[in-house]
Design a protein around this motif. Structure first.
Motif, PDB file in Angstrom:
ATOM      1  N   ILE A  22       0.868  -1.176   0.000  1.00  0.00           N
ATOM      2  CA  ILE A  22       0.000   0.000   0.000  1.00  0.00           C
ATOM      3  C   ILE A  22       0.902   1.222   0.000  1.00  0.00           C
ATOM      4  O   ILE A  22       1.788   1.342   0.838  1.00  0.00           O
ATOM      5  N   VAL A  23       0.684   2.116  -0.962  1.00  0.00           N
ATOM      6  CA  VAL A  23       1.439   3.363  -1.041  1.00  0.00           C
ATOM      7  C   VAL A  23       0.552   4.451  -0.456  1.00  0.00           C
ATOM      8  O   VAL A  23      -0.597   4.607  -0.856  1.00  0.00           O
ATOM      9  N   PHE A  24       1.069   5.185   0.512  1.00  0.00           N
ATOM     10  CA  PHE A  24       0.302   6.282   1.096  1.00  0.00           C
ATOM     11  C   PHE A  24       1.183   7.516   1.144  1.00  0.00           C
ATOM     12  O   PHE A  24       2.347   7.476   0.777  1.00  0.00           O
ATOM     13  N   GLY A  25       0.636   8.606   1.555  1.00  0.00           N
ATOM     14  CA  GLY A  25       1.399   9.849   1.561  1.00  0.00           C
ATOM     15  C   GLY A  25       1.319  10.528   0.206  1.00  0.00           C
ATOM     16  O   GLY A  25       0.524  10.181  -0.658  1.00  0.00           O
ATOM     17  N   SER A  26       2.195  11.497  -0.003  1.00  0.00           N
ATOM     18  CA  SER A  26       2.108  12.346  -1.186  1.00  0.00           C
ATOM     19  C   SER A  26       2.285  11.595  -2.504  1.00  0.00           C
ATOM     20  O   SER A  26       1.720  11.977  -3.517  1.00  0.00           O
ATOM     21  N   GLN A  27       3.045  10.517  -2.510  1.00  0.00           N
ATOM     22  CA  GLN A  27       3.287   9.782  -3.749  1.00  0.00           C
ATOM     23  C   GLN A  27       2.121   8.892  -4.153  1.00  0.00           C
ATOM     24  O   GLN A  27       2.067   8.410  -5.283  1.00  0.00           O
ATOM     25  N   GLU A  40       4.247  20.420 -11.499  1.00  0.00           N
ATOM     26  CA  GLU A  40       5.621  19.977 -11.272  1.00  0.00           C
ATOM     27  C   GLU A  40       5.944  19.780  -9.789  1.00  0.00           C
ATOM     28  O   GLU A  40       6.609  18.817  -9.408  1.00  0.00           O
ATOM     29  N   TYR A  41       5.448  20.673  -8.930  1.00  0.00           N
ATOM     30  CA  TYR A  41       5.768  20.565  -7.505  1.00  0.00           C
ATOM     31  C   TYR A  41       5.224  19.280  -6.888  1.00  0.00           C
ATOM     32  O   TYR A  41       5.710  18.831  -5.855  1.00  0.00           O
ATOM     33  N   ALA A  42       4.243  18.650  -7.516  1.00  0.00           N
ATOM     34  CA  ALA A  42       3.695  17.400  -6.992  1.00  0.00           C
ATOM     35  C   ALA A  42       4.656  16.234  -7.184  1.00  0.00           C
ATOM     36  O   ALA A  42       4.510  15.189  -6.548  1.00  0.00           O
ATOM     37  N   THR A  43       5.644  16.401  -8.029  1.00  0.00           N
ATOM     38  CA  THR A  43       6.586  15.314  -8.321  1.00  0.00           C
ATOM     39  C   THR A  43       7.941  15.509  -7.639  1.00  0.00           C
ATOM     40  O   THR A  43       8.862  14.750  -7.900  1.00  0.00           O
ATOM     41  N   LEU A  44       8.074  16.490  -6.767  1.00  0.00           N
ATOM     42  CA  LEU A  44       9.364  16.801  -6.167  1.00  0.00           C
ATOM     43  C   LEU A  44       9.766  15.892  -5.010  1.00  0.00           C
ATOM     44  O   LEU A  44      10.946  15.746  -4.730  1.00  0.00           O
ATOM     45  N   SER A  45       8.812  15.287  -4.340  1.00  0.00           N
ATOM     46  CA  SER A  45       9.137  14.459  -3.183  1.00  0.00           C
ATOM     47  C   SER A  45       9.966  13.256  -3.598  1.00  0.00           C
ATOM     48  O   SER A  45       9.672  12.598  -4.585  1.00  0.00           O
ATOM     49  N   ARG A  46      11.006  12.970  -2.840  1.00  0.00           N
ATOM     50  CA  ARG A  46      11.864  11.815  -3.103  1.00  0.00           C
ATOM     51  C   ARG A  46      11.558  10.694  -2.119  1.00  0.00           C
ATOM     52  O   ARG A  46      12.271   9.713  -2.051  1.00  0.00           O
ATOM     53  N   GLU A  47      10.504  10.826  -1.336  1.00  0.00           N
ATOM     54  CA  GLU A  47      10.133   9.850  -0.328  1.00  0.00           C
ATOM     55  C   GLU A  47       8.892   9.096  -0.752  1.00  0.00           C
ATOM     56  O   GLU A  47       7.980   9.659  -1.330  1.00  0.00           O
TER      57      GLU A  47
END
Length: 76
Positions: A22-27, A40-47
């Motif tokens: 299960i993937v949760f959080g911003s991604q 674009e800012y929606a794809t910045l998280s590296r977590e």
């Protein structure tokens, strides 16, 4: 879903010996939208936050995808 996220999901499944996670959080939004449909800012998280779908105790797997078990410590 972007290629990096797909690789992380595959690695998590392999590390946890699970068929699905299960993937949760911003991604998690990438399960519903392609990255080209999002700002674009929606794809910045590296977590990526994942949990085994079977619900097994995952307390011992923190950081198993990388060398540092606490890659982003935050000082309050």
């Amino acid at each position: 879903m972007n290629r990096e996220l797909e690789q992380v999901i595959k690695a998590a499944c392999a590390n946890l010996d699970e068929g699905q996670v299960i993937v949760f959080g911003s991604q998690s939004i990438f399960g519903s939208y392609d990255e080209t449909e999002l700002p674009e800012y929606a794809t910045l998280s590296r977590e990526v936050d994942v949990f085994p779908r079977s619900g097994i105790d995952a307390s011992g797997v923190a950081g198993s995808g990388g060398k540092d078990p606490h890659p982003q410590r935050t000082a309050w």
